[in-house]
Design a protein around this motif. Sequence first.
Motif, PDB file in Angstrom:
ATOM      1  N   ARG A 113       0.957  -1.165   0.003  1.00 51.52           N
ATOM      2  CA  ARG A 113       0.059   0.159  -0.111  1.00 51.52           C
ATOM      3  C   ARG A 113       1.007   1.003   0.106  1.00 51.52           C
ATOM      4  NH1 ARG A 113      -2.819   1.260   4.150  1.00 51.52           N
ATOM      5  NH2 ARG A 113      -4.771   1.861   3.109  1.00 51.52           N
ATOM      6  N   TYR A 114       1.017   2.065  -1.053  1.00 47.63           N
ATOM      7  CA  TYR A 114       1.995   2.818  -1.462  1.00 47.63           C
ATOM      8  C   TYR A 114       1.335   4.231  -1.398  1.00 47.63           C
ATOM      9  CZ  TYR A 114       5.932   5.528  -3.481  1.00 47.63           C
ATOM     10  OH  TYR A 114       6.961   6.232  -3.791  1.00 47.63           O
ATOM     11  N   GLY A 115       1.724   5.243  -0.296  1.00 53.72           N
ATOM     12  CA  GLY A 115       1.281   6.592  -0.436  1.00 53.72           C
ATOM     13  C   GLY A 115       1.973   7.318  -1.204  1.00 53.72           C
ATOM     14  N   LEU A 116       1.318   7.897  -2.219  1.00 52.40           N
ATOM     15  CA  LEU A 116       2.071   8.969  -3.300  1.00 52.40           C
ATOM     16  C   LEU A 116       2.564  10.099  -2.781  1.00 52.40           C
ATOM     17  CD1 LEU A 116       2.860   8.312  -6.116  1.00 52.40           C
ATOM     18  CD2 LEU A 116       0.935   9.742  -6.747  1.00 52.40           C
ATOM     19  N   GLY A 117       4.074  10.540  -2.807  1.00 55.95           N
ATOM     20  CA  GLY A 117       4.342  11.802  -2.297  1.00 55.95           C
ATOM     21  C   GLY A 117       4.389  12.754  -3.414  1.00 55.95           C
ATOM     22  N   ASN A 118       4.607  13.945  -3.064  1.00 60.48           N
ATOM     23  CA  ASN A 118       4.819  14.942  -3.856  1.00 60.48           C
ATOM     24  C   ASN A 118       6.161  15.321  -4.743  1.00 60.48           C
ATOM     25  OD1 ASN A 118       2.098  16.650  -3.377  1.00 60.48           O
ATOM     26  ND2 ASN A 118       3.001  15.917  -1.404  1.00 60.48           N
ATOM     27  N   ASN A 119       7.419  14.930  -4.180  1.00 60.99           N
ATOM     28  CA  ASN A 119       8.486  15.174  -4.894  1.00 60.99           C
ATOM     29  C   ASN A 119       8.933  14.157  -5.541  1.00 60.99           C
ATOM     30  OD1 ASN A 119      10.528  17.133  -5.242  1.00 60.99           O
ATOM     31  ND2 ASN A 119      10.637  17.391  -2.880  1.00 60.99           N
ATOM     32  N   TYR A 120       9.878  14.441  -6.709  1.00 65.26           N
ATOM     33  CA  TYR A 120      10.158  13.280  -7.577  1.00 65.26           C
ATOM     34  C   TYR A 120      11.676  13.508  -7.896  1.00 65.26           C
ATOM     35  CZ  TYR A 120       5.341  11.927  -8.530  1.00 65.26           C
ATOM     36  OH  TYR A 120       3.934  11.791  -8.165  1.00 65.26           O
ATOM     37  N   PRO A 121      12.437  12.409  -8.010  1.00 72.93           N
ATOM     38  CA  PRO A 121      12.013  11.056  -7.734  1.00 72.93           C
ATOM     39  C   PRO A 121      11.854  10.533  -6.153  1.00 72.93           C
ATOM     40  CG  PRO A 121      14.610  11.312  -7.910  1.00 72.93           C
ATOM     41  CD  PRO A 121      13.980  12.756  -8.057  1.00 72.93           C
ATOM     42  N   GLN A 122      10.939   9.693  -6.080  1.00 72.03           N
ATOM     43  CA  GLN A 122      10.561   9.356  -4.551  1.00 72.03           C
ATOM     44  C   GLN A 122      10.621   7.890  -4.511  1.00 72.03           C
ATOM     45  OE1 GLN A 122       6.084   8.812  -4.357  1.00 72.03           O
ATOM     46  NE2 GLN A 122       6.170  10.890  -5.307  1.00 72.03           N
ATOM     47  N   PHE A 123      11.073   7.492  -3.467  1.00 72.16           N
ATOM     48  CA  PHE A 123      11.225   5.763  -3.125  1.00 72.16           C
ATOM     49  C   PHE A 123      10.962   5.808  -1.832  1.00 72.16           C
ATOM     50  CE2 PHE A 123      13.632   6.520  -7.034  1.00 72.16           C
ATOM     51  CZ  PHE A 123      13.116   5.401  -7.941  1.00 72.16           C
ATOM     52  N   ALA A 124      10.423   4.426  -1.341  1.00 65.99           N
ATOM     53  CA  ALA A 124      10.334   4.108  -0.108  1.00 65.99           C
ATOM     54  C   ALA A 124      10.858   2.713  -0.061  1.00 65.99           C
ATOM     55  CB  ALA A 124       8.920   4.231   0.551  1.00 65.99           C
ATOM     56  N   SER A 125      11.403   2.140   0.985  1.00 66.99           N
ATOM     57  CA  SER A 125      12.229   0.728   1.292  1.00 66.99           C
ATOM     58  C   SER A 125      11.624   0.128   2.633  1.00 66.99           C
ATOM     59  CB  SER A 125      13.826   0.926   1.419  1.00 66.99           C
ATOM     60  OG  SER A 125      14.038   1.687   0.196  1.00 66.99           O
ATOM     61  N   PHE A 126      11.918  -0.843   2.499  1.00 65.90           N
ATOM     62  CA  PHE A 126      11.463  -2.005   3.575  1.00 65.90           C
ATOM     63  C   PHE A 126      12.268  -3.323   3.612  1.00 65.90           C
ATOM     64  CE2 PHE A 126       8.611  -3.717   0.807  1.00 65.90           C
ATOM     65  CZ  PHE A 126       8.414  -5.117   1.191  1.00 65.90           C
ATOM     66  N   GLN A 127      12.412  -3.847   4.594  1.00 66.83           N
ATOM     67  CA  GLN A 127      13.243  -5.148   4.701  1.00 66.83           C
ATOM     68  C   GLN A 127      12.371  -6.326   4.744  1.00 66.83           C
ATOM     69  OE1 GLN A 127      14.412  -2.544   6.667  1.00 66.83           O
ATOM     70  NE2 GLN A 127      16.022  -2.151   4.931  1.00 66.83           N
ATOM     71  N   CYS A 128      12.368  -7.318   3.977  1.00 63.13           N
ATOM     72  CA  CYS A 128      11.664  -8.491   3.922  1.00 63.13           C
ATOM     73  C   CYS A 128      11.681  -9.025   5.292  1.00 63.13           C
ATOM     74  CB  CYS A 128      12.091  -9.459   2.828  1.00 63.13           C
ATOM     75  SG  CYS A 128      11.275 -10.967   2.717  1.00 63.13           S
ATOM     76  N   ASP A 129      10.480  -9.643   5.687  1.00 61.45           N
ATOM     77  CA  ASP A 129      10.447 -10.108   6.968  1.00 61.45           C
ATOM     78  C   ASP A 129      10.990 -11.378   6.978  1.00 61.45           C
ATOM     79  OD1 ASP A 129       8.695  -8.018   7.795  1.00 61.45           O
ATOM     80  OD2 ASP A 129       6.870  -9.190   7.185  1.00 61.45           O
ATOM     81  N   ASP A 130      11.145 -12.267   5.894  1.00 62.30           N
ATOM     82  CA  ASP A 130      11.752 -13.570   6.075  1.00 62.30           C
ATOM     83  C   ASP A 130      13.029 -13.678   5.702  1.00 62.30           C
ATOM     84  OD1 ASP A 130       9.303 -14.375   6.824  1.00 62.30           O
ATOM     85  OD2 ASP A 130       8.682 -15.472   4.977  1.00 62.30           O
ATOM     86  N   CYS A 131      13.705 -12.986   5.021  1.00 61.43           N
ATOM     87  CA  CYS A 131      15.136 -12.809   4.416  1.00 61.43           C
ATOM     88  C   CYS A 131      16.014 -11.777   4.635  1.00 61.43           C
ATOM     89  CB  CYS A 131      15.227 -13.574   2.967  1.00 61.43           C
ATOM     90  SG  CYS A 131      15.040 -12.231   1.887  1.00 61.43           S
ATOM     91  N   SER A 132      15.181 -10.527   5.115  1.00 62.49           N
ATOM     92  CA  SER A 132      15.963  -9.181   5.403  1.00 62.49           C
ATOM     93  C   SER A 132      16.493  -8.661   4.051  1.00 62.49           C
ATOM     94  CB  SER A 132      17.113  -9.466   6.283  1.00 62.49           C
ATOM     95  OG  SER A 132      16.613  -9.960   7.591  1.00 62.49           O
ATOM     96  N   LYS A 133      15.951  -9.243   3.002  1.00 64.68           N
ATOM     97  CA  LYS A 133      16.291  -8.309   1.499  1.00 64.68           C
ATOM     98  C   LYS A 133      15.619  -7.048   1.591  1.00 64.68           C
ATOM     99  CE  LYS A 133      17.108  -8.534  -3.010  1.00 64.68           C
ATOM    100  NZ  LYS A 133      18.414  -8.816  -3.556  1.00 64.68           N
ATOM    101  N   ASN A 134      16.448  -5.797   1.168  1.00 68.68           N
ATOM    102  CA  ASN A 134      15.945  -4.723   1.128  1.00 68.68           C
ATOM    103  C   ASN A 134      15.073  -4.603  -0.430  1.00 68.68           C
ATOM    104  OD1 ASN A 134      16.351  -1.870   2.269  1.00 68.68           O
ATOM    105  ND2 ASN A 134      16.500  -1.461  -0.010  1.00 68.68           N
TER     106      ASN A 134
END
Length: 375
Positions: A19-40
């Motif tokens: 569920r991605y909340g769109l920002g106002n600035n570009y470029p824009q990116f959001a990150s998280f680490q996988c719960d199972d393997c910690s992959k970014n």
Amino acid sequence: MTYSFFIECDDCSKKYRIRYGLGNNYPQFASFQCDDCSKNIEIGHKEFKGKIIIKGAKHIEVDDSQYWDVTVQNLHPEIPTHNNAKNDPYYFQTANVFQNAFRNNLEKEQFQEEQQRWGTFNSKWDKIEMPLRILSTKGEIALREVCGLKFRELFNLFNEWLWTFTSGELEDDYENICDEYNSLELTDAKLYIRNDNKIFNRIYELCNTYMKRSHQFQSTILYQKFGWEVTEDMTANVNWEEICTIYGDLYEIVGDLFVIPTIMNNVKAGRNFDEFKTVEFSLSKYIQSDKAKRAMNFENNSNLSFLANSYFSWLRNGTHHKNSFLNIETNEVDLGTGKGSTIQKKISLTEYVKSTNELFGVGLILSSIALNMNK
């Protein structure tokens, strides 16, 4: 606007409903680490109305029967997410913004105006990046010949860009240091700064260091602009590996730029710009001194002391010597500080992002003063 889609981790194949909340600035990116393997896993947009970019995972389709069984991951590039709501299918980060605005009697129009101003931050940088780079490497003549810009024109463009960052909580501080600067007789000091052939390099390095990763630092910006509390139960959707040394890099440059408020404070105290309270001390010794102590000279000056509020040697040392580790369960950064990294300290990920933004703001203010001294 918040929209959702499904992805699958490249390494362990765990599925998520983003569920991605769109920002106002570009470029824009959001990150998280996988719960199972910690992959970014990084998700975002390079440009307005551009296609979604996914790194570390791939887009998939999921049957309706599996819709509610897939783990939800809430992401927003410009608003922090509450830890206990990161997997809530009904959570909206913007609701926190509206609650803060209501509690602080902020009109909707005021917030939207600041949002729109912030939305120009990257595009304004794009306009001055090449001219500032040319100034730092080739000088004023090349600036005119290659870019068709006079130094004063670049200075004005720089301040317009600076304003998109400092408007809000840093606004009064910027005005205070400008008032201090304008009240002083700095003829000799200006000549000294003009003869410093590295000052433009430092300014460009400061800006470029931050802007190369600026999308990683946007999650607390609006909160900081309005003075809203960024609590420890919030997390920033950032890639720690990309930003872990940025604070330390900025710390080194800001430490060099502290020569400017030091000079101003010397003059304010009735001395020559290069004379200190301690007679045997000199400007050349100051420049060679430990950067952890660089702010001590102006710490009692009410118009300048704010410059040191986000200047932390322990945070620089804890992140710059590969002594930091992100605990993805708590979203805290474990730091090893002191000799041999024997002193352990923790800082929340959002606090690191917030401190980096504050330090960059200080660097921008000092850069503006330095450019002014070269007009």
